[in-house]
Design an enzyme around this catalytic site. Structure first.
Site, PDB file in Angstrom:
ATOM      1  N   LYS A  14      18.726-107.523  32.410  1.00 33.63           N
ATOM      2  CA  LYS A  14      19.917-108.166  31.488  1.00 33.63           C
ATOM      3  C   LYS A  14      19.679-107.697  30.121  1.00 33.63           C
ATOM      4  CE  LYS A  14      17.674-111.834  29.853  1.00 33.63           C
ATOM      5  NZ  LYS A  14      17.274-112.076  28.330  1.00 33.63           N
ATOM      6  N   ASP A 150      16.949-118.260  33.514  1.00 30.59           N
ATOM      7  CA  ASP A 150      17.301-116.896  33.532  1.00 30.59           C
ATOM      8  C   ASP A 150      17.392-116.559  34.893  1.00 30.59           C
ATOM      9  OD1 ASP A 150      17.251-116.730  30.865  1.00 30.59           O
ATOM     10  OD2 ASP A 150      15.702-115.468  30.710  1.00 30.59           O
TER      11      ASP A 150
HETATM   12  P1  ATP Z   1      12.809-113.258  29.747  1.00 28.38           P
HETATM   13  O1  ATP Z   1      13.772-112.462  29.195  1.00 28.38           O
HETATM   14  O2  ATP Z   1      13.159-113.928  30.952  1.00 28.38           O
HETATM   15  O3  ATP Z   1      12.212-114.225  28.593  1.00 28.38           O
HETATM   16  P2  ATP Z   1      10.855-111.322  30.004  1.00 28.38           P
HETATM   17  O4  ATP Z   1      11.679-110.265  30.549  1.00 28.38           O
HETATM   18  O5  ATP Z   1      10.431-111.582  28.521  1.00 28.38           O
HETATM   19  O6  ATP Z   1      11.300-112.723  30.418  1.00 28.38           O
HETATM   20  P3  ATP Z   1       9.136-111.151  32.359  1.00 28.38           P
HETATM   21  O7  ATP Z   1       8.989-109.766  32.572  1.00 28.38           O
HETATM   22  O8  ATP Z   1       9.976-111.881  33.151  1.00 28.38           O
HETATM   23  O9  ATP Z   1       9.565-111.263  30.550  1.00 28.38           O
HETATM   24  O10 ATP Z   1       7.519-111.589  32.329  1.00 28.38           O
HETATM   25  C1  ATP Z   1       7.192-112.640  31.545  1.00 28.38           C
HETATM   26  C2  ATP Z   1       5.916-113.201  32.029  1.00 28.38           C
HETATM   27  O11 ATP Z   1       6.072-113.699  33.402  1.00 28.38           O
HETATM   28  C3  ATP Z   1       4.878-111.977  32.550  1.00 28.38           C
HETATM   29  O12 ATP Z   1       3.941-111.659  31.240  1.00 28.38           O
HETATM   30  C4  ATP Z   1       4.140-112.416  33.676  1.00 28.38           C
HETATM   31  O13 ATP Z   1       3.051-113.134  33.294  1.00 28.38           O
HETATM   32  C5  ATP Z   1       4.754-113.364  34.321  1.00 28.38           C
HETATM   33  N1  ATP Z   1       5.599-113.055  35.516  1.00 28.38           N
HETATM   34  C6  ATP Z   1       5.705-113.799  36.672  1.00 28.38           C
HETATM   35  N2  ATP Z   1       6.107-113.058  37.532  1.00 28.38           N
HETATM   36  C7  ATP Z   1       6.699-111.897  37.132  1.00 28.38           C
HETATM   37  C8  ATP Z   1       7.355-110.895  37.690  1.00 28.38           C
HETATM   38  N3  ATP Z   1       7.732-110.671  39.022  1.00 28.38           N
HETATM   39  N4  ATP Z   1       7.550-109.812  36.968  1.00 28.38           N
HETATM   40  C9  ATP Z   1       6.917-109.525  35.712  1.00 28.38           C
HETATM   41  N5  ATP Z   1       6.360-110.639  35.233  1.00 28.38           N
HETATM   42  C10 ATP Z   1       6.297-111.748  35.978  1.00 28.38           C
END
Ligand code: ATP
Length: 314
Positions: A14, A150
């Site tokens: 997203k 989210d």
């Molecule tokens: P958001 O936009 O919801 O804040 P994000 O895109 O910044 O999230 P994610 O890629 O969802 O970040 O990952 C955030 C943290 O979550 C990672 O650094 C990791 O430690 C943890 N994590 C847990 N499960 C997962 C997964 N399936 N894929 C990626 N990271 C994960």
């Protein structure tokens, strides 16, 4: 009837078109108005019945990914949001059996594009199918909200506004079809750190309000109108922690992007480069990619949006 022993679900990333952040609530969450928009950048989650007597644990995880994805940042233990989703569904339905979960990741890790949340949503859908739970969508959405603010959106996809802590969703009419460029950084930003920085910078943050202008721009379609109303309250906090990102945003704007903002908690930058059916869009897209790469981003990925559905069994 054939019972499938493997289910694969494709789930989109997203971008936030509006992210309005209020003060920190007593439960530690922030009040949000969050316009989610699904883009054609997908993870694929495959769940498979684990062989009998497999030890240890209920869930075994593995991950693969595109060259741009930092797999070292993906935990392969019980803290992974996909593992937590499988365990929660099993607990709630009493129907679970041990599973192997494979995450094929294209969504950047810790990039503000909700990749972990997408994987959790996909795992709920995949395990629901694998175990024959047949939960109604509303029940899946409730479980999703318990996993994270989210997580409900990637079940729906397309465009929706989230209120509360972002998890109460209302789909929005949005007939436009857009093209985006995402500038990725190999170093992620912790969402919790960005919110803490926001609290420091905005101790007086007002209650977040939905934007009527955003609703109108989405309903009208057309990239020019949408580009003018993109906002992200977390952008200042993300730039405070990662000042290098400001140069990337400026480079994309100068190269002709119609709208530019930090995606969610960053550090990914999202550039709206035009309408999908506009003959000028590919030229703007190429110029933005060249400019942000020259500004030092680690890599770029292009994607479309507007009609991208949520988690789908493939
Ligand atoms: P958001 O936009 O919801 O804040 P994000 O895109 O910044 O999230 P994610 O890629 O969802 O970040 O990952 C955030 C943290 O979550 C990672 O650094 C990791 O430690 C943890 N994590 C847990 N499960 C997962 C997964 N399936 N894929 C990626 N990271 C994960």
């Amino acid at each position: 009837m054939t019972v499938s022993t493997t289910v694969t679900v494709r789930v989109p990333a997203k971008v936030n078109l509006q992210l309005a952040v209020g003060p920190r609530r007593e439960d530690g969450f922030h009040a949000l108005v969050n316009v989610f928009h699904a883009v054609s950048l997908f993870d694929e989650v495959t769940v498979k019945e684990a062989p009998p007597r497999q030890e240890p644990g209920f869930v075994t995880l593995s991950a693969s990914g595109g060259t741009r994805v930092d797999l070292d940042g993906v935990p392969l233990d019980a803290t992974n949001l996909a593992a937590r989703a499988a365990v929660l569904l099993a607990e709630e339905t009493g129907k679970g059996s041990p599973v192997e979960i494979h995450l094929d990741k294209r969504i950047p890790v810790a990039g503000g594009m909700a990749g972990g949340s997408a994987d959790a949503a996909a795992t709920l859908v995949a395990c629901d199918r694998l175990w024959g739970c047949g939960l109604p969508e509303t029940d899946l959405a409730d479980l999703a909200a318990r996993l994270g603010s989210d997580v409900p959106f990637p079940l729906l996809g397309r465009t929706a506004v989230g209120t509360g802590r972002g998890e109460i969703l209302e789909p929005l009419a949005a007939p436009g079809r857009y093209r985006w460029v995402f500038a990725l950084s190999s170093r992620g930003l912790s969402t919790a750190r960005v919110f803490a920085e926001y609290d420091r910078l905005r101790p007086d943050a007002p209650a977040p309000l939905p934007s009527p202008a955003m609703r109108e721009a989405l309903a009208a379609g057309g990239a020019a109108a949408l580009g003018a109303v993109l906002t992200n309250d977390l952008e200042r906090a993300a730039l405070s922690l990662r000042p290098d990102v400001a140069g990337v945003l400026a480079a994309g704007r100068e190269a002709g992007a119609i709208g530019a903002l930090v995606s969610g908690s960053g550090p990914t930058c999202a550039f709206l480069v035009g309408d999908e059916d506009d003959a000028a869009t590919p030229g703007v897209e190429a110029a933005v990619v060249r400019a942000v790469e020259a500004a030092g981003v680690d890599s770029c990925v292009s994607a479309g949006s507007g009609d991208v559905p949520g988690a789908t069994v493939v």
